[in-house]
Design a protein around this motif. Structure first.
Motif, PDB file in Angstrom:
ATOM      1  N   VAL A   1      29.916 -21.283  29.749  1.00 31.23           N
ATOM      2  CA  VAL A   1      31.168 -21.980  29.462  1.00 31.23           C
ATOM      3  C   VAL A   1      30.955 -22.903  28.265  1.00 31.23           C
ATOM      4  CG1 VAL A   1      32.895 -23.570  30.367  1.00 31.23           C
ATOM      5  CG2 VAL A   1      31.884 -21.850  31.867  1.00 31.23           C
TER       6      VAL A   1
ATOM      7  N   LYS B   1      23.840  -8.893  30.520  1.00 32.83           N
ATOM      8  CA  LYS B   1      22.911  -9.849  31.128  1.00 32.83           C
ATOM      9  C   LYS B   1      21.695 -10.108  30.256  1.00 32.83           C
ATOM     10  CE  LYS B   1      23.894  -8.361  35.839  1.00 32.83           C
ATOM     11  NZ  LYS B   1      23.405  -7.516  36.944  1.00 32.83           N
TER      12      LYS B   1
ATOM     13  N   SER C   1      18.165 -13.579  36.275  1.00 31.82           N
ATOM     14  CA  SER C   1      19.219 -12.738  35.710  1.00 31.82           C
ATOM     15  C   SER C   1      20.394 -13.634  35.303  1.00 31.82           C
ATOM     16  CB  SER C   1      19.657 -11.702  36.754  1.00 31.82           C
ATOM     17  OG  SER C   1      20.752 -10.972  36.270  1.00 31.82           O
ATOM     18  N   ILE C   2      20.739 -13.603  34.019  1.00 33.88           N
ATOM     19  CA  ILE C   2      21.762 -14.508  33.473  1.00 33.88           C
ATOM     20  C   ILE C   2      22.937 -13.683  32.968  1.00 33.88           C
ATOM     21  CG2 ILE C   2      22.205 -16.341  31.791  1.00 33.88           C
ATOM     22  CD1 ILE C   2      19.062 -16.539  31.557  1.00 33.88           C
ATOM     23  N   LEU C   3      24.105 -13.920  33.555  1.00 33.24           N
ATOM     24  CA  LEU C   3      25.314 -13.227  33.100  1.00 33.24           C
ATOM     25  C   LEU C   3      25.847 -13.954  31.866  1.00 33.24           C
ATOM     26  CD1 LEU C   3      27.217 -10.881  34.061  1.00 33.24           C
ATOM     27  CD2 LEU C   3      28.646 -12.683  35.032  1.00 33.24           C
TER      28      LEU C   3
ATOM     29  N   ARG D   1      28.634 -13.658  30.194  1.00 31.53           N
ATOM     30  CA  ARG D   1      30.040 -14.069  30.282  1.00 31.53           C
ATOM     31  C   ARG D   1      30.220 -15.391  31.025  1.00 31.53           C
ATOM     32  NH1 ARG D   1      34.624 -10.856  30.108  1.00 31.53           N
ATOM     33  NH2 ARG D   1      35.660 -12.769  30.672  1.00 31.53           N
TER      34      ARG D   1
ATOM     35  N   PHE E   1      15.298 -17.844  46.728  1.00 34.38           N
ATOM     36  CA  PHE E   1      16.395 -17.283  45.952  1.00 34.38           C
ATOM     37  C   PHE E   1      17.407 -18.365  45.583  1.00 34.38           C
ATOM     38  CE2 PHE E   1      20.630 -15.164  46.171  1.00 34.38           C
ATOM     39  CZ  PHE E   1      20.474 -14.320  45.091  1.00 34.38           C
TER      40      PHE E   1
ATOM     41  N   GLN F   1      25.797 -20.126  37.183  1.00 38.08           N
ATOM     42  CA  GLN F   1      25.786 -19.013  38.141  1.00 38.08           C
ATOM     43  C   GLN F   1      24.591 -18.105  37.904  1.00 38.08           C
ATOM     44  OE1 GLN F   1      29.636 -17.000  38.061  1.00 38.08           O
ATOM     45  NE2 GLN F   1      30.508 -18.850  37.212  1.00 38.08           N
ATOM     46  N   VAL F   2      23.474 -18.703  37.554  1.00 35.39           N
ATOM     47  CA  VAL F   2      22.308 -17.886  37.227  1.00 35.39           C
ATOM     48  C   VAL F   2      21.594 -17.478  38.515  1.00 35.39           C
ATOM     49  CG1 VAL F   2      20.123 -17.842  35.980  1.00 35.39           C
ATOM     50  CG2 VAL F   2      22.084 -19.058  35.019  1.00 35.39           C
ATOM     51  N   LEU F   3      21.243 -16.202  38.584  1.00 35.10           N
ATOM     52  CA  LEU F   3      20.501 -15.685  39.739  1.00 35.10           C
ATOM     53  C   LEU F   3      19.014 -15.756  39.452  1.00 35.10           C
ATOM     54  CD1 LEU F   3      22.278 -12.305  40.628  1.00 35.10           C
ATOM     55  CD2 LEU F   3      22.749 -14.561  41.548  1.00 35.10           C
ATOM     56  N   SER F   4      18.240 -16.169  40.447  1.00 35.04           N
ATOM     57  CA  SER F   4      16.797 -16.133  40.274  1.00 35.04           C
ATOM     58  C   SER F   4      16.122 -15.978  41.629  1.00 35.04           C
ATOM     59  CB  SER F   4      16.307 -17.402  39.579  1.00 35.04           C
ATOM     60  OG  SER F   4      14.912 -17.319  39.402  1.00 35.04           O
ATOM     61  N   ILE F   5      14.959 -15.371  41.594  1.00 28.56           N
ATOM     62  CA  ILE F   5      14.196 -15.153  42.818  1.00 28.56           C
ATOM     63  C   ILE F   5      12.726 -15.422  42.516  1.00 28.56           C
ATOM     64  CG2 ILE F   5      13.924 -12.650  42.429  1.00 28.56           C
ATOM     65  CD1 ILE F   5      14.426 -12.295  45.461  1.00 28.56           C
TER      66      ILE F   5
END
Lengths: 184, 296
Positions: free
Chosen positions: A71, A93, A64-66, A68, A26, A49-53
């Motif tokens: 930058v 997302k 999962s890419i937010l 907002r 993760f 701040q990208v989430l990945s698993i």
């Protein structure tokens, strides 16, 4: 009755064994950067701040890419990106879910694989394949690579007056460093 | 009995099958993201149409604006459409921080110089720690060099000053619709010189925007003054307009009865009603250009 008990026993065993193989990897600090190069202006935005698993045993990956969290160099550009183009109020997302082709989970060192799956962006889902460098050192996986996306594939409208400023093809770079996690 | 067992077995099997189906993306969805992001773009400009919005400029952003009003003379019979007379205000706004914006401008009508300070105090937040609205405080001051139509003659420096304090309270109800309430306190020194008039006055503004396209919104504003000045007949300032923004440029078009730009004047002393007669119908055009003086 005995048969039922046997079946229950096996079910229990299988449940336990599943809980054990939850060794997925993760990251919360994945990086996705995109670039729009035109002769008029170059635009760059970065999201750290990208989430990945990943689940190496099954060769599966999810991202999962937010929106907002991208930058931009210019504050107003960031506002326009969210408000007028990507519509992050409606589609907060972007997500990707895919399978790593011929993934060698036990391999140590570097390998280049194709990952194919579905990318959902601005409410539109598209099947894509991404060439990815996978590196495994000391139990840490690093996935990195590049892909190109067409703006028109995702129903992102660019006003004609700005069409010289925004590229038709957006280049995307990504880099994820995964740590092992035991959460199921 | 046998059926019951089979059902039990089926339920158990289904249960395990479902735990399988909990895929990776569902796992990611359960992790919260972007907790502390305030709601973006309640309005797209620092003015809704004629009055200030809750928006401020971000740190290091310089905004140049040219505000114009055109209207027809009532005495001359002219063939031009709403362009006999012209009033303009040329201004600068700069974001000292993401929360503080200062501005200054020159107005052609009364040869006025105005300055303001805007503090973005509270911000609406729709995710994580939710907060229902944005609150911005505005303090403005103006000096008018030319005597007004009511008081001709030489006024002392302090009598040429006007002050406006506004609490701007806004909520973005949906991606398309935002509404703002603006309780306002105005102190106009020249009004206090008139017998029986107070220099101070309260007003309430209401304004909204409705987005009709990715870059276009329809906006409207109205200011209500419960205790207006009695020497001249005044009307609530009203505006109906279209805002169009693209890249670094924002264009604001409006029909209004207000011919002045500084808050103390147009909120409490708009002396004509909103209709299509000469002298009353004002066409407004604001041009706003944004420069990023520092890159992040």
């Amino acid at each position: 009755m005995l048969r039922i008990k046997t079946v229950l026993f096996f079910l229990l065993v299988s449940c336990v064994s599943h809980a054990q193989e939850a060794g997925s990897f993760f990251t919360r600090q994945g990086t996705v950067t995109f670039f729009s190069y035109t002769s008029v202006e170059n635009i760059k935005a970065e999201n750290n701040q990208v989430l990945s698993i990943i689940d190496p045993s099954k060769g599966e990956i999810a991202v999962s890419i937010l929106m907002r969290a991208f930058v931009f160099e210019k504050a107003l550009m960031e506002e326009h990106f969210n408000e007028s183009y990507i519509e992050s109020d409606l589609y907060p997302k972007a997500t990707f879910q895919g399978n790593i082709q011929d993934f060698d989970a036990s391999g140590v060192g570097s390998q280049t694989k194709m990952i194919s799956g579905n990318l959902t962006l601005h409410g539109i889902t598209k099947a894509i394949s991404i060439k990815t460098n996978i590196n495994r050192v000391n139990g840490v996986y690093t996935f990195s690579g590049e892909l190109e996306l067409l703006v028109k594939d995702f129903n992102i409208r660019i006003p004609p007056i700005l069409s010289p400023n925004i590229a038709k093809t957006i280049m995307v770079k990504f880099s994820f460093e995964y740590d092992e996690t035991y959460e199921n | 009995m046998k059926t019951k067992k089979r059902i039990l077995l089926f339920v158990l099997l289904l249960g395990t099958a479902m735990s399988y189906a909990q895929d990776l993306l569902t796992k990611l969805d359960s992790i919260e993201q972007g907790q502390d992001l305030p709601t973006l773009a309640t309005f797209k400009a620092t003015r809704i149409s004629i009055g200030h919005s809750v928006e401020t400029r971000k740190k290091g952003v310089l905004q140049i604006s040219s505000m114009n009003r055109f209207w027809n003379d009532t005495v001359r019979s002219s063939q031009s459409f709403a362009a006999d007379k012209w009033n303009a205000r040329l201004g600068l706004e700069y974001g000292i921080s993401d929360r503080i914006t200062v501005g200054a401008a020159y107005g052609s009508g009364y040869q006025s110089i105005d300055a303001f300070f805007k503090y973005r105090w509270l911000r609406q937040q729709d995710t994580g720690k939710k907060f229902p609205f944005s609150l911005t405080v505005l303090q403005g001051a103006v000096y008018r060099n030319k005597a007004t139509e009511i008081l001709l003659g030489d006024l002392a420096f302090e009598d040429r000053l006007g002050f406006t304090t506004q609490l701007l309270i806004a909520r973005k109800f949906s991606p398309n619709f935002s509404l703002q309430l603006s309780p306002t306190f105005v102190h106009k020194a020249e009004d206090g010189l008139l017998s029986g008039e107070s220099a101070s006055r309260l007003a309430l503004g209401i304004g909204g925007r409705y987005k009709v396209g990715p870059h276009v919104s329809v906006v409207s504003e109205y200011y209500y003054v419960p205790d207006p000045i009695t020497v001249v007949e005044t009307y609530g300032a009203f505006a109906l307009g279209v805002n169009w923004e693209v890249s670094d440029v924002m264009l604001q078009f409006k029909l209004t009865n207000a011919r002045n730009f500084v808050e103390d004047k147009f909120i409490t002393k708009t002396v004509n009603n909103f209709n299509f007669r000469d002298g009353n119908l004002h066409f407004g055009f604001h041009f706003t250009y944004v420069i990023h003086t520092q890159k992040r």
